[in-house]
Design a protein around this motif. Structure first.
Motif, PDB file in Angstrom:
ATOM      1  N   SER A   1      46.378   7.817 106.675  1.00  0.00           N
ATOM      2  CA  SER A   1      46.410   8.820 104.504  1.00  0.00           C
ATOM      3  C   SER A   1      44.958   8.264 104.394  1.00  0.00           C
ATOM      4  CB  SER A   1      47.037   7.491 104.205  1.00  0.00           C
ATOM      5  OG  SER A   1      48.454   7.227 104.302  1.00  0.00           O
ATOM      6  N   GLY A   2      43.752   8.345 105.066  1.00  0.00           N
ATOM      7  CA  GLY A   2      42.787   8.605 105.160  1.00  0.00           C
ATOM      8  C   GLY A   2      41.493   8.232 106.339  1.00  0.00           C
ATOM      9  N   VAL A   3      40.615   9.250 105.817  1.00  0.00           N
ATOM     10  CA  VAL A   3      39.517   8.785 106.907  1.00  0.00           C
ATOM     11  C   VAL A   3      37.950   9.222 106.680  1.00  0.00           C
ATOM     12  CG1 VAL A   3      39.184  11.542 106.811  1.00  0.00           C
ATOM     13  CG2 VAL A   3      38.978  10.864 108.801  1.00  0.00           C
TER      14      VAL A   3
ATOM     15  N   TYR B   1      40.768  10.107 101.442  1.00  0.00           N
ATOM     16  CA  TYR B   1      41.856   9.659 101.319  1.00  0.00           C
ATOM     17  C   TYR B   1      43.040  10.612 100.209  1.00  0.00           C
ATOM     18  CZ  TYR B   1      40.907   7.042  97.377  1.00  0.00           C
ATOM     19  OH  TYR B   1      40.754   6.605  95.885  1.00  0.00           O
ATOM     20  N   LYS B   2      44.039  10.294 100.647  1.00  0.00           N
ATOM     21  CA  LYS B   2      44.899  10.848 100.008  1.00  0.00           C
ATOM     22  C   LYS B   2      45.667   9.923  98.884  1.00  0.00           C
ATOM     23  CE  LYS B   2      47.711  11.758 104.790  1.00  0.00           C
ATOM     24  NZ  LYS B   2      49.069  11.986 104.858  1.00  0.00           N
ATOM     25  N   ARG B   3      45.342  10.734  97.012  1.00  0.00           N
ATOM     26  CA  ARG B   3      45.735  10.168  96.344  1.00  0.00           C
ATOM     27  C   ARG B   3      47.767   8.882  96.349  1.00  0.00           C
ATOM     28  NH1 ARG B   3      45.239  11.754  90.786  1.00  0.00           N
ATOM     29  NH2 ARG B   3      44.020  12.825  91.389  1.00  0.00           N
ATOM     30  N   SER B   4      48.162   9.512  97.146  1.00  0.00           N
ATOM     31  CA  SER B   4      49.641   8.486  97.405  1.00  0.00           C
ATOM     32  C   SER B   4      49.270   6.992  97.467  1.00  0.00           C
ATOM     33  CB  SER B   4      50.671   9.479  98.665  1.00  0.00           C
ATOM     34  OG  SER B   4      50.206   9.205  99.935  1.00  0.00           O
TER      35      SER B   4
ATOM     36  N   VAL C   1      48.485   1.574  96.097  1.00  0.00           N
ATOM     37  CA  VAL C   1      47.812   0.674  95.903  1.00  0.00           C
ATOM     38  C   VAL C   1      46.998  -0.115  94.271  1.00  0.00           C
ATOM     39  CG1 VAL C   1      45.056  -0.772  95.865  1.00  0.00           C
ATOM     40  CG2 VAL C   1      46.123   1.220  97.856  1.00  0.00           C
ATOM     41  N   GLY C   2      47.495   1.144  93.085  1.00  0.00           N
ATOM     42  CA  GLY C   2      47.656   0.926  91.527  1.00  0.00           C
ATOM     43  C   GLY C   2      46.080   0.553  91.833  1.00  0.00           C
ATOM     44  N   GLY C   3      45.212   1.354  91.640  1.00  0.00           N
ATOM     45  CA  GLY C   3      44.005   2.232  91.678  1.00  0.00           C
ATOM     46  C   GLY C   3      42.602   1.115  92.429  1.00  0.00           C
ATOM     47  N   TYR C   4      41.428   0.871  91.567  1.00  0.00           N
ATOM     48  CA  TYR C   4      40.961  -0.409  92.397  1.00  0.00           C
ATOM     49  C   TYR C   4      40.020  -0.973  91.431  1.00  0.00           C
ATOM     50  CZ  TYR C   4      38.587   4.113  95.125  1.00  0.00           C
ATOM     51  OH  TYR C   4      38.579   4.455  95.310  1.00  0.00           O
ATOM     52  N   ARG C   5      40.411  -2.858  91.292  1.00  0.00           N
ATOM     53  CA  ARG C   5      40.437  -3.993  90.631  1.00  0.00           C
ATOM     54  C   ARG C   5      39.672  -3.621  89.740  1.00  0.00           C
ATOM     55  NH1 ARG C   5      44.454  -6.572  91.856  1.00  0.00           N
ATOM     56  NH2 ARG C   5      44.693  -8.945  92.217  1.00  0.00           N
ATOM     57  N   GLU C   6      39.784  -3.700  87.910  1.00  0.00           N
ATOM     58  CA  GLU C   6      38.687  -3.570  87.478  1.00  0.00           C
ATOM     59  C   GLU C   6      37.885  -4.353  87.156  1.00  0.00           C
ATOM     60  OE1 GLU C   6      39.952  -1.461  84.355  1.00  0.00           O
ATOM     61  OE2 GLU C   6      41.394   0.432  85.582  1.00  0.00           O
ATOM     62  N   LYS C   7      38.793  -5.495  87.155  1.00  0.00           N
ATOM     63  CA  LYS C   7      37.844  -6.891  86.237  1.00  0.00           C
ATOM     64  C   LYS C   7      36.555  -7.145  87.932  1.00  0.00           C
ATOM     65  CE  LYS C   7      41.616 -10.586  89.054  1.00  0.00           C
ATOM     66  NZ  LYS C   7      41.834 -11.286  88.613  1.00  0.00           N
ATOM     67  N   LEU C   8      36.117  -6.591  89.159  1.00  0.00           N
ATOM     68  CA  LEU C   8      35.717  -6.788  89.908  1.00  0.00           C
ATOM     69  C   LEU C   8      34.271  -6.316  89.566  1.00  0.00           C
ATOM     70  CD1 LEU C   8      36.927  -6.748  93.259  1.00  0.00           C
ATOM     71  CD2 LEU C   8      37.006  -8.561  92.171  1.00  0.00           C
TER      72      LEU C   8
ATOM     73  N   PHE D   1      39.918  -2.452  97.536  1.00  0.00           N
ATOM     74  CA  PHE D   1      40.504  -0.861  97.330  1.00  0.00           C
ATOM     75  C   PHE D   1      40.636  -1.142  98.798  1.00  0.00           C
ATOM     76  CE2 PHE D   1      40.859   3.373  98.206  1.00  0.00           C
ATOM     77  CZ  PHE D   1      42.084   3.486  97.135  1.00  0.00           C
ATOM     78  N   ASN D   2      39.566  -1.045  99.699  1.00  0.00           N
ATOM     79  CA  ASN D   2      39.396  -0.646 100.878  1.00  0.00           C
ATOM     80  C   ASN D   2      40.828  -1.831 101.761  1.00  0.00           C
ATOM     81  OD1 ASN D   2      37.877   1.362 100.839  1.00  0.00           O
ATOM     82  ND2 ASN D   2      36.613   0.502 101.832  1.00  0.00           N
ATOM     83  N   LEU D   3      40.518  -3.054 101.651  1.00  0.00           N
ATOM     84  CA  LEU D   3      41.276  -3.619 102.221  1.00  0.00           C
ATOM     85  C   LEU D   3      42.951  -3.378 101.506  1.00  0.00           C
ATOM     86  CD1 LEU D   3      39.049  -7.187 101.610  1.00  0.00           C
ATOM     87  CD2 LEU D   3      40.003  -6.053 104.233  1.00  0.00           C
ATOM     88  N   GLU D   4      43.087  -3.803 100.417  1.00  0.00           N
ATOM     89  CA  GLU D   4      44.799  -3.353  99.629  1.00  0.00           C
ATOM     90  C   GLU D   4      45.138  -1.946 100.713  1.00  0.00           C
ATOM     91  OE1 GLU D   4      46.395  -4.429  97.582  1.00  0.00           O
ATOM     92  OE2 GLU D   4      45.302  -6.112  96.682  1.00  0.00           O
ATOM     93  N   PHE D   5      44.642  -1.017 101.044  1.00  0.00           N
ATOM     94  CA  PHE D   5      45.285   0.444 101.382  1.00  0.00           C
ATOM     95  C   PHE D   5      45.170  -0.109 102.564  1.00  0.00           C
ATOM     96  CE2 PHE D   5      43.654   4.582 103.844  1.00  0.00           C
ATOM     97  CZ  PHE D   5      44.416   5.530 103.384  1.00  0.00           C
TER      98      PHE D   5
END
Length: 805
Positions: free
Chosen positions: A535-537, A586-589, A594-601, A609-613
């Motif tokens: 789903s990503g490269v 990577y794919k938008r799906s 994942v719910g997007g990037y963690r904004e509080k970081l 994000f990569n870990l969640e991915f």
């Protein structure tokens, strides 16, 4: 403006005056004493006529070597068939794309009456696509192909005779014409590669911002395919047929070569052009321009330039946002399709023909057509649509409502998909120097189905908008967002992505860059059979060390970044981030899942994000270095705004490494895979760190990094002293001083291509076992020795220097 001042002749006189001066200046510069100067018919006949209003015969040193080239693109194509058949085939197949071989043959033999019945006969081979013409011509057993070959061979001999009588075989020839792609020059350069062919044109249609400006071809008034509001001369790119209508007159295209198999036809066509150049009633605007040059021939160049600039701004307004009345005066009438085709095409379509969308699509001057469609009822509405130029791809009845939110100038009229394949997200804040480089990276991509979403996160919006406006990226593909206050990198990414629609997403930070093939390669991979499981490269990445000096980015060094990565595993990702955002498509799906990037970081949001991915999908690896990860990591005058987050906020990164792992575990406490991956990753990190410390402790003082630097300096100097040419010319000895730094050492190694021998204490066997990729590279001949890998790559990457115990 009054109606008189709107007339082409009133404004184009100063512009043509500047054009003629440009021709003279460049011809003087290009004249090497033997150069030949060819004014290419049809436009060249009129150009030479105007030129001599300012520079009468006998006033130029190269006047005796100035000729009219009685030829067209078609006749030159015929004339190079023997010498460069591939170039000839390519030209014809491109010109007749979408048509039949029969049309190509008819164009070549249009003036040959004995062949017409054979062409019109029911030969099924001739009904194949024109793109197969070269294959038909070389492989067909049809007698027509054989006779066509004989005819083209005679044309080739005629071109040789024509050129040899006017130029030196190994010299230089300068072609003067209106423009726009330099086709004749390109054909001649292919046919006579030993000769130096140059081209001087009113303008060239080239991609804005790309490094394809050629010294062999010069657009004297403009060089652009799009209109750039900062450069009024580029408005002519929207209506090149105005110049052609003025300069080509009513003469016939020169489809046959003088002295060729149909020389009688050539003489008739030449006579038609000569008669056309003397007509004034049929081309009154040209006659008035000619009189303007006559009456102003004594003007100094400074006054010529001042008048040119004054007229140019008015002409740009007319060409880009004309009124219906101006369209009538400036359209230029019908145009001939040329290249052997007889049909004539109007510049603007009558409003009674077809649908509105069809008329705009077929029009040769789209801004003029839009004025006719809308201007009579609402000039303001027409201007809005003209500046957006989106109407070609939408229902023109509602085009005023379809103007994009990024309305920033004239866009090219090529088709564009409703939802692009890739959304490129660029976060920026008061870094125009780097943003301009990022814009060039985006514009240079060979894959064009993208949307560029630029988000100004709390910086000066006018500064960012100005950079984007001057970029070469198609304006229809740009979405510009601006936050009055910074919301942070991750929130900015999410905001930008939410304002886009695409199949894939990639973060292109404003300080990074790509090779032109990045998007094409990564998209092709994910759409391929092999890429279906991912789903990503990522691609391989080059680390570029740079500094900013006097508002200029200076590259200091570059080397592979994390080139040990062969695959992406969750446990290794939990150890540390394995790749930068610039390398990851990577794919938008997955962003949605994942719910997007963690904004509080505040930092390391891409790592999280990569870990969640990786909890949801896998990431492939392309073994090509197509991404460039730039760092201002060298002492310089760099301001805080231009620093990297990983450099400028190093302490914050170290602090948040544990925060990211802990947050990831807490968020997925119910997931055994997530917890185990973090524990394994942390263990790997500590084990690697301990191993490095232990190995460093075993090193003797003589094998510390400074020893390696001195070792390299000594052996490089000894190597150079053995060179015989240095003994003869010792002043050229590029020796290294004892205090030379690593950058100087590496630069000299690359320059002289010398492999520094390994010290006795360096453990080659252990190094190769520790790094299998190095062993593989040595076996395949990509590297010489393990020690050279350590010096040039391993040391800056932080790899362990193995030592014998």
């Amino acid at each position: 403006m009054t109606i008189d001042s709107d007339a082409p002749s009133a404004l184009l006189g100063p512009i043509f005056h500047r054009w003629m001066w440009g021709i003279k200046q460049y011809c003087d510069y290009l004249d090497d004493g033997d150069a030949a100067f060819f004014f290419c018919a049809r436009g060249g006949v009129q150009i030479l006529d105007l030129f001599r209003q300012l520079f009468p015969q006998g006033t130029l040193s190269w006047e005796g070597r100035c000729h009219v080239m009685w030829a067209s693109r078609l006749s030159i194509c015929k004339g190079i068939f023997l010498r460069a058949p591939g170039a000839a085939f390519g030209f014809l197949e491109g010109e007749f794309r979408g048509r039949k071989i029969r049309d190509v043959v008819h164009a070549l033999l249009k003036n040959h009456p004995t062949f017409q019945s054979e062409i019109s006969s029911g030969r099924s081979e001739l009904d194949a696509e024109a793109e197969q013409f070269g294959q038909w011509f070389t492989a067909s057993r049809d007698p027509l192909a054989a006779r066509l070959s004989e005819y083209l061979a005679e044309c080739s001999l005629a071109l040789d005779v024509l050129l040899d009588s006017k130029r030196r075989a190994q010299g230089r020839s300068v072609l003067v014409d209106t423009g726009w792609h330099g086709t004749i020059r390109g054909l001649l350069q292919n046919g006579f590669p030993a000769h130096d062919w140059r081209g001087l044109y009113f303008g060239r249609l080239i991609d804005n911002g790309l490094a394809i400006h050629s010294a062999a071809e010069v657009g004297l008034i403009f060089e652009s395919r799009l209109f750039d509001q900062q450069n009024p001369a580029t408005a002519f790119s929207q209506h090149i047929h105005l110049i052609e209508s003025l300069m080509e007159g009513s003469g016939q295209s020169i489809e046959e070569l003088p002295g060729g198999p149909l020389a009688d036809i050539a003489r008739v066509q030449i006579a038609s052009n000569q008669a056309s150049s003397n007509e004034t009633a049929s081309n009154p605007d040209f006659a008035k321009i000619k009189r303007y040059l006559q009456s102003n021939a004594a003007l100094g160049l400074a006054e010529v330039v001042a008048r040119y600039q004054s007229a140019l701004a008015k002409v740009a307004d007319i060409l880009v946002t004309p009124t219906p009345g101006q369209v009538v005066a400036w359209s230029g009438g019908e145009r001939c399709a040329d290249v052997g085709r007889s049909e004539r095409v109007p510049v603007v379509m009558p409003v009674s023909s077809g649908s509105r969308q069809e008329r705009v699509q077929r029009s040769l001057w789209k801004q003029g057509q839009l004025a006719l469609e809308y201007g009579s009822s609402s000039y303001c509405r027409a201007q809005q649509i003209q500046m957006a130029c989106e109407s070609v791809n939408s229902d023109l009845a509602d085009a005023a409502d379809a103007v994009p939110r990024h309305n920033m100038g004239i866009k090219e009229a090529a088709s564009m998909s409703e939802d692009p394949a890739v959304a490129i997200v660029t976060r920026t804040k008061d870094r125009p120097l780097l943003l301009a480089r990022a814009a060039g990276s985006v514009a240079a991509q060979s894959f064009k189905d993208f949307e560029w979403v630029v988000i100004n996160d709390g910086g000066d919006p006018e500064t960012a908008a100005a950079v984007i406006e001057q970029s070469a990226v198609d304006r229809r593909r740009i979405t510009f967002l601006s936050n009055t206050e910074s919301v942070g990198m991750e929130a900015a990414s999410n905001l930008a992505i939410s304002h886009s629609k695409s199949e894939f997403i990639v973060i292109h930070d404003d300080d990074d860059s790509w090779d032109p093939g990045f998007l094409e390669c990564t998209v092709d991979f994910l759409r391929s059979e092999k890429g279906r499981i991912y789903s990503g490269v990522i691609t391989r990445t080059k680390y570029i060390s740079e500094k900013i000096i006097n508002d200029e980015v200076v590259e200091v060094d570059s080397f592979p970044y994390n080139d040990w990565v062969r695959n992406i595993q969750l446990a290794e990702m939990a150890c540390s981030n394995m790749f930068p955002p610039i390398a990851f498509l990577y794919k938008r799906s997955l962003w949605e899942k994942v719910g997007g990037y963690r904004e509080k970081l505040p930092v390391l949001g891409d790592w999280y994000f990569n870990l969640e991915f990786l909890l949801h999908a896998d990431i492939g690896v392309i073994d090509k270095s197509l991404a460039n990860y730039h760092h201002r990591d060298v002492d310089s005058s760099t301001t805080a705004a231009y620093s990297n987050s990983v450099i400028g906020s190093k302490a914050l990164h170290e602090e948040y490494a544990s925060v990211v792992r802990n947050e990831f575990v807490r968020s997925h406490a119910d997931s055994q895979a997530a917890v185990v991956s973090v524990l394994l990753g942390y263990g790997l990190e500590r084990q690697t760190a301990s191993s490095v410390v232990a190995r460093e402790r075993r090193l003797q003082p003589a094998t510390k990094p400074d020893f390696d630097r001195l070792w390299c300096v000594t052996h490089l100097n000894l190597h150079l002293l053995r060179k015989w040419w240095l003994r003869l010319w010792p002043f050229s000895y590029p020796h290294l001083k004892v205090q030379a730094g690593w950058y100087e050492v590496e630069a000299l190694i690359k320059r002289v291509g010398f492999a520094v021998p390994s010290p006795d204490d360096f453990d080659t066997y252990a190094y190769l076992k520790l790094y299998p990729d190095v062993e593989e590279a040595i076996q395949t001949g990509k590297l010489t020795t393990a020690y050279m890998h350590y010096i040039m790559h391993g040391r800056p990457e932080g790899r362990v220097r193995t030592a014998k115990s």
